[in-house]
Design an enzyme around this catalytic site. Sequence first.
Site, PDB file in Angstrom:
ATOM      1  N   TYR A  16      46.672  29.078  49.864  1.00  0.00           N
ATOM      2  CA  TYR A  16      47.001  29.041  48.436  1.00  0.00           C
ATOM      3  C   TYR A  16      47.021  27.608  47.870  1.00  0.00           C
ATOM      4  O   TYR A  16      46.631  27.367  46.736  1.00  0.00           O
ATOM      5  CB  TYR A  16      48.307  29.794  48.164  1.00  0.00           C
ATOM      6  CG  TYR A  16      48.048  31.269  48.164  1.00  0.00           C
ATOM      7  CD1 TYR A  16      48.250  32.051  49.297  1.00  0.00           C
ATOM      8  CD2 TYR A  16      47.482  31.878  47.041  1.00  0.00           C
ATOM      9  CE1 TYR A  16      47.926  33.391  49.314  1.00  0.00           C
ATOM     10  CE2 TYR A  16      47.153  33.219  47.044  1.00  0.00           C
ATOM     11  CZ  TYR A  16      47.362  33.973  48.180  1.00  0.00           C
ATOM     12  OH  TYR A  16      47.013  35.309  48.190  1.00  0.00           O
ATOM     13  N   HIS A  51      48.515  40.258  38.828  1.00  0.00           N
ATOM     14  CA  HIS A  51      48.604  39.893  40.249  1.00  0.00           C
ATOM     15  C   HIS A  51      49.256  38.540  40.441  1.00  0.00           C
ATOM     16  O   HIS A  51      49.174  37.951  41.523  1.00  0.00           O
ATOM     17  CB  HIS A  51      47.208  39.900  40.891  1.00  0.00           C
ATOM     18  CG  HIS A  51      46.634  41.282  41.038  1.00  0.00           C
ATOM     19  ND1 HIS A  51      45.303  41.506  41.268  1.00  0.00           N
ATOM     20  CD2 HIS A  51      47.226  42.487  40.988  1.00  0.00           C
ATOM     21  CE1 HIS A  51      45.091  42.815  41.350  1.00  0.00           C
ATOM     22  NE2 HIS A  51      46.236  43.436  41.174  1.00  0.00           N
ATOM     23  N   GLY A  67      33.937  41.936  35.294  1.00  0.00           N
ATOM     24  CA  GLY A  67      33.982  41.059  36.464  1.00  0.00           C
ATOM     25  C   GLY A  67      34.858  41.561  37.574  1.00  0.00           C
ATOM     26  O   GLY A  67      35.450  40.764  38.311  1.00  0.00           O
TER      27      GLY A  67
HETATM   28  C1  BV8 Z   1      50.143  48.513  45.252  1.00  0.00           C
HETATM   29  C2  BV8 Z   1      46.241  38.492  44.707  1.00  0.00           C
HETATM   30  C3  BV8 Z   1      51.913  50.117  45.110  1.00  0.00           C
HETATM   31  C4  BV8 Z   1      45.781  37.846  45.958  1.00  0.00           C
HETATM   32  C5  BV8 Z   1      45.217  40.635  44.796  1.00  0.00           C
HETATM   33  C6  BV8 Z   1      43.733  53.069  49.757  1.00  0.00           C
HETATM   34  C7  BV8 Z   1      43.294  53.599  48.566  1.00  0.00           C
HETATM   35  C8  BV8 Z   1      43.769  53.118  47.359  1.00  0.00           C
HETATM   36  C9  BV8 Z   1      44.687  52.063  47.326  1.00  0.00           C
HETATM   37  C10 BV8 Z   1      45.100  51.525  48.507  1.00  0.00           C
HETATM   38  C11 BV8 Z   1      44.645  52.021  49.714  1.00  0.00           C
HETATM   39  N1  BV8 Z   1      45.228  51.289  50.704  1.00  0.00           N
HETATM   40  C12 BV8 Z   1      46.030  50.357  50.144  1.00  0.00           C
HETATM   41  C13 BV8 Z   1      45.979  50.502  48.818  1.00  0.00           C
HETATM   42  C14 BV8 Z   1      46.679  49.741  47.821  1.00  0.00           C
HETATM   43  C15 BV8 Z   1      46.072  48.348  47.681  1.00  0.00           C
HETATM   44  C16 BV8 Z   1      44.578  48.422  47.499  1.00  0.00           C
HETATM   45  O1  BV8 Z   1      44.102  48.688  46.416  1.00  0.00           O
HETATM   46  N2  BV8 Z   1      43.830  48.165  48.584  1.00  0.00           N
HETATM   47  C17 BV8 Z   1      42.380  48.215  48.445  1.00  0.00           C
HETATM   48  C18 BV8 Z   1      41.754  47.031  49.160  1.00  0.00           C
HETATM   49  C19 BV8 Z   1      41.899  49.555  49.024  1.00  0.00           C
HETATM   50  N3  BV8 Z   1      46.670  47.811  46.485  1.00  0.00           N
HETATM   51  C20 BV8 Z   1      47.855  47.179  46.568  1.00  0.00           C
HETATM   52  O2  BV8 Z   1      48.438  46.944  47.601  1.00  0.00           O
HETATM   53  C21 BV8 Z   1      48.468  46.782  45.231  1.00  0.00           C
HETATM   54  N4  BV8 Z   1      49.836  47.225  45.200  1.00  0.00           N
HETATM   55  O3  BV8 Z   1      49.324  49.407  45.372  1.00  0.00           O
HETATM   56  O4  BV8 Z   1      51.511  48.742  45.178  1.00  0.00           O
HETATM   57  C22 BV8 Z   1      52.147  50.459  43.665  1.00  0.00           C
HETATM   58  C23 BV8 Z   1      51.080  50.639  42.799  1.00  0.00           C
HETATM   59  C24 BV8 Z   1      51.318  50.983  41.474  1.00  0.00           C
HETATM   60  C25 BV8 Z   1      52.603  51.127  41.027  1.00  0.00           C
HETATM   61  C26 BV8 Z   1      53.660  50.928  41.915  1.00  0.00           C
HETATM   62  C27 BV8 Z   1      53.435  50.600  43.240  1.00  0.00           C
HETATM   63  C28 BV8 Z   1      48.456  45.282  45.056  1.00  0.00           C
HETATM   64  C29 BV8 Z   1      47.032  44.809  44.966  1.00  0.00           C
HETATM   65  C30 BV8 Z   1      47.035  43.326  44.579  1.00  0.00           C
HETATM   66  C31 BV8 Z   1      46.432  42.518  45.710  1.00  0.00           C
HETATM   67  N5  BV8 Z   1      46.321  41.142  45.271  1.00  0.00           N
HETATM   68  N6  BV8 Z   1      45.196  39.407  44.338  1.00  0.00           N
HETATM   69  C32 BV8 Z   1      44.987  36.643  45.575  1.00  0.00           C
HETATM   70  O5  BV8 Z   1      44.274  36.679  44.542  1.00  0.00           O
HETATM   71  O6  BV8 Z   1      45.104  35.675  46.326  1.00  0.00           O
HETATM   72  S1  BV8 Z   1      43.838  41.551  44.696  1.00  0.00           S
HETATM   73  C33 BV8 Z   1      42.473  40.564  44.581  1.00  0.00           C
HETATM   74  O7  BV8 Z   1      41.363  41.469  44.484  1.00  0.00           O
HETATM   75  C34 BV8 Z   1      42.356  39.713  43.330  1.00  0.00           C
HETATM   76  O8  BV8 Z   1      43.424  39.846  42.439  1.00  0.00           O
HETATM   77  C35 BV8 Z   1      41.097  40.239  42.681  1.00  0.00           C
HETATM   78  O9  BV8 Z   1      41.094  40.134  41.323  1.00  0.00           O
HETATM   79  C36 BV8 Z   1      41.185  41.641  43.108  1.00  0.00           C
HETATM   80  C37 BV8 Z   1      40.019  42.509  42.887  1.00  0.00           C
HETATM   81  O10 BV8 Z   1      38.880  41.806  43.212  1.00  0.00           O
HETATM   82  P1  BV8 Z   1      37.874  41.567  41.988  1.00  0.00           P
HETATM   83  O11 BV8 Z   1      38.563  40.767  40.956  1.00  0.00           O
HETATM   84  O12 BV8 Z   1      37.312  42.873  41.581  1.00  0.00           O
HETATM   85  O13 BV8 Z   1      36.805  40.639  42.640  1.00  0.00           O
HETATM   86  P2  BV8 Z   1      35.645  41.094  43.649  1.00  0.00           P
HETATM   87  O14 BV8 Z   1      35.188  39.886  44.368  1.00  0.00           O
HETATM   88  O15 BV8 Z   1      36.093  42.307  44.418  1.00  0.00           O
HETATM   89  O16 BV8 Z   1      34.475  41.597  42.684  1.00  0.00           O
HETATM   90  C38 BV8 Z   1      33.825  40.666  41.864  1.00  0.00           C
HETATM   91  C39 BV8 Z   1      33.148  41.486  40.787  1.00  0.00           C
HETATM   92  O17 BV8 Z   1      32.656  40.583  39.819  1.00  0.00           O
HETATM   93  C40 BV8 Z   1      31.967  42.284  41.279  1.00  0.00           C
HETATM   94  O18 BV8 Z   1      31.961  43.527  40.605  1.00  0.00           O
HETATM   95  C41 BV8 Z   1      30.762  41.470  40.810  1.00  0.00           C
HETATM   96  O19 BV8 Z   1      29.652  42.296  40.472  1.00  0.00           O
HETATM   97  C42 BV8 Z   1      31.284  40.830  39.598  1.00  0.00           C
HETATM   98  N7  BV8 Z   1      30.710  39.525  39.286  1.00  0.00           N
HETATM   99  C43 BV8 Z   1      30.454  38.491  40.116  1.00  0.00           C
HETATM  100  N8  BV8 Z   1      29.949  37.460  39.401  1.00  0.00           N
HETATM  101  C44 BV8 Z   1      29.917  37.857  38.104  1.00  0.00           C
HETATM  102  C45 BV8 Z   1      30.409  39.165  38.027  1.00  0.00           C
HETATM  103  N9  BV8 Z   1      30.495  39.852  36.869  1.00  0.00           N
HETATM  104  C46 BV8 Z   1      30.083  39.241  35.755  1.00  0.00           C
HETATM  105  N10 BV8 Z   1      29.604  37.979  35.743  1.00  0.00           N
HETATM  106  C47 BV8 Z   1      29.514  37.262  36.893  1.00  0.00           C
HETATM  107  N11 BV8 Z   1      29.031  36.016  36.857  1.00  0.00           N
END
Ligand code: BV8
Length: 242
Positions: free
Chosen positions: A59, A114, A182
């Site tokens: 971080y 987040h 994004g």
């Molecule tokens: C929670 C901080 C309970 C860290 C982050 C199974 C099924 C469903 C859910 C879960 C599961 N198992 C576990 C879970 C829950 C889990 C989860 O979702 N896991 C996933 C991996 C399956 N979620 C959690 O734990 C969350 N908490 O569920 O608590 C709850 C819920 C609701 C109410 C009460 C209780 C907490 C999740 C938060 C995790 N922390 N960030 C850090 O940043 O250091 S997440 C992290 O990923 C970032 O925040 C980031 O933003 C996020 C998502 O990634 P993206 O932003 O989408 O980025 P990515 O690289 O993936 O994609 C880039 C995109 O941009 C692509 O689409 C690409 O095409 C596009 N792109 C690229 N360049 C461009 C562009 N678009 C336009 N222009 C460009 N130039």
Amino acid sequence: MQRLEAGDRLTILTGAGVSAESGLATFRGGGGLWEGHRVEDVATPEGWARDPGLVWRFYQMRRAALGGVQPNAAHFALARLEQWGREHDVRVHLITQNVDDLHQRAGSTVLPMHGELEVLRCERCDHRVRELTSLDEAVFVPCPACGHTRLRPDIVWFGEVPYGMDAIEDILMNTTHFLSAGTSGAVWPAAGFLHAARSVGARTYVNALEAPANLEPGDRFLEGPASQVLPEFAARCMGEVR
Ligand code: BV8
């Protein structure tokens, strides 16, 4: 995208792709942030408990990177759209998954669901410090309020509850237009906001480089880089282009 009318409510959710053209790495795909690091090791409370030094280095590197990047045209377009909305009775809400400060520096009002790289939090007394001066990867920051040995990043890790969920639910229930920009739609609950907006009848728009996991037939997919797509989207919302 037609011009927004008085009374319309636009909700925007952004992800790492909006900051990509500012030089901040995205999470998935080549060169993503998570390479070299397992999510479990650097973005979970368990990882922090197991090896706080590794998490702190991860971080501190990202906190330090903020000083070398600038908002891009996508950030500025969304800030301008919010300002236009204030002058035309159109409510614009910006929710971001990103933990960088680029939306804020571009002038947007943001709900950082987040957390924020700029904020450090004490696990013992919950005191928060907003600063980007302590950047030494080898030195923890003690809590100025209770003296606890090390503040943690005020970031929502996997398994932790995102910030602002009550406010977000209210916003989504009343939205007439929704833009997801994004984000790969891989992380929940943020990935569910697009469907929630569609289910209350909102017109839904999605900008990314490739179809995200949560794209559905009813969503209008605006393929391409945010720095080009979002200024045009904003111009259409404001009636500057047909
Ligand atoms: C929670 C901080 C309970 C860290 C982050 C199974 C099924 C469903 C859910 C879960 C599961 N198992 C576990 C879970 C829950 C889990 C989860 O979702 N896991 C996933 C991996 C399956 N979620 C959690 O734990 C969350 N908490 O569920 O608590 C709850 C819920 C609701 C109410 C009460 C209780 C907490 C999740 C938060 C995790 N922390 N960030 C850090 O940043 O250091 S997440 C992290 O990923 C970032 O925040 C980031 O933003 C996020 C998502 O990634 P993206 O932003 O989408 O980025 P990515 O690289 O993936 O994609 C880039 C995109 O941009 C692509 O689409 C690409 O095409 C596009 N792109 C690229 N360049 C461009 C562009 N678009 C336009 N222009 C460009 N130039």
